[in-house]
Design a protein around this motif. Structure first.
Motif, PDB file in Angstrom:
ATOM      1  N   VAL A   1       0.938   9.596  94.213  1.00 56.17           N
ATOM      2  CA  VAL A   1       1.873  10.598  94.529  1.00 56.17           C
ATOM      3  C   VAL A   1       1.223  12.376  94.640  1.00 56.17           C
ATOM      4  O   VAL A   1       0.954  13.279  95.212  1.00 56.17           O
ATOM      5  N   ALA A   2       1.151  11.810  93.301  1.00 55.07           N
ATOM      6  CA  ALA A   2      -0.051  13.166  92.295  1.00 55.07           C
ATOM      7  C   ALA A   2      -1.287  13.742  93.325  1.00 55.07           C
ATOM      8  O   ALA A   2      -1.551  15.314  93.983  1.00 55.07           O
TER       9      ALA A   2
ATOM     10  N   SER B   1       5.591  21.217  96.935  1.00 55.65           N
ATOM     11  CA  SER B   1       4.981  20.089  96.385  1.00 55.65           C
ATOM     12  C   SER B   1       4.666  19.783  94.711  1.00 55.65           C
ATOM     13  O   SER B   1       4.879  18.769  94.805  1.00 55.65           O
ATOM     14  N   HIS B   2       4.637  20.491  94.004  1.00 59.28           N
ATOM     15  CA  HIS B   2       3.614  21.170  92.662  1.00 59.28           C
ATOM     16  C   HIS B   2       4.957  20.415  91.787  1.00 59.28           C
ATOM     17  O   HIS B   2       5.052  19.239  90.788  1.00 59.28           O
ATOM     18  N   ALA B   3       6.555  20.784  91.997  1.00 55.55           N
ATOM     19  CA  ALA B   3       7.487  19.969  91.719  1.00 55.55           C
ATOM     20  C   ALA B   3       7.951  18.566  92.166  1.00 55.55           C
ATOM     21  O   ALA B   3       8.115  18.032  91.337  1.00 55.55           O
TER      22      ALA B   3
ATOM     23  N   CYS C   1       6.831  11.937  89.080  1.00 58.76           N
ATOM     24  CA  CYS C   1       6.405  11.213  88.385  1.00 58.76           C
ATOM     25  C   CYS C   1       6.850  11.231  87.119  1.00 58.76           C
ATOM     26  O   CYS C   1       6.652  10.353  86.358  1.00 58.76           O
ATOM     27  N   ARG C   2       7.568  11.977  86.631  1.00 55.47           N
ATOM     28  CA  ARG C   2       8.339  11.948  85.706  1.00 55.47           C
ATOM     29  C   ARG C   2       9.500  10.661  85.561  1.00 55.47           C
ATOM     30  O   ARG C   2       9.272   9.461  85.182  1.00 55.47           O
ATOM     31  N   TYR C   3       9.898  10.543  87.377  1.00 55.29           N
ATOM     32  CA  TYR C   3      10.692   8.973  87.547  1.00 55.29           C
ATOM     33  C   TYR C   3       9.659   7.753  87.316  1.00 55.29           C
ATOM     34  O   TYR C   3      10.243   6.742  86.530  1.00 55.29           O
TER      35      TYR C   3
END
Length: 109
Positions: free
Chosen positions: A34-35, A52-54, A60-62
């Motif tokens: 994803v990153a 897209s950065h948000a 990634c946090r999830y």
């Protein structure tokens, strides 16, 4: 009979460790994918880059929070009965609070 049960137990523990390691590995791999796709895509228009950065950050946090919550559910910590080795009481929620907004931590935890 006792030897058979102990060997069977060791086999189940080894399989559980293998599955747990695979789950963590797949979460890490998904976060990297994803990153890479959302943060370093040169074909993305400049005006869509902040969104897209948000989105990459949120996904990634999830994905980082998923193994913590899965551990709590599998060990029974979510019921207040199980124990998580190496964490003091409430530390698992502190970790989720760093990764996610407060209302989502309250919903998950």
């Amino acid at each position: 009979l006792l030897v058979f049960r102990v060997n069977n137990l060791y086999g189940r523990v080894a399989e559980a460790r293998l599955l747990w390691g695979r789950a963590v590995f797949l979460c890490r791999q998904a976060a990297q994918t994803v990153a890479t796709a959302l943060l370093f895509d040169r074909s993305l228009p400049a005006e869509r880059a902040p969104a897209s950065h948000a989105a990459a950050s949120k996904v990634c946090r999830y994905l980082a929070a998923f193994p913590w919550e899965l551990n709590a559910k599998l060990t029974g910590k979510g019921d207040g009965v199980g124990k998580t080795r190496g964490l003091r009481p409430g530390e698992d929620t502190d970790i989720l609070r760093v990764l996610l907004p407060a209302e989502e931590v309250d919903f998950i935890g």
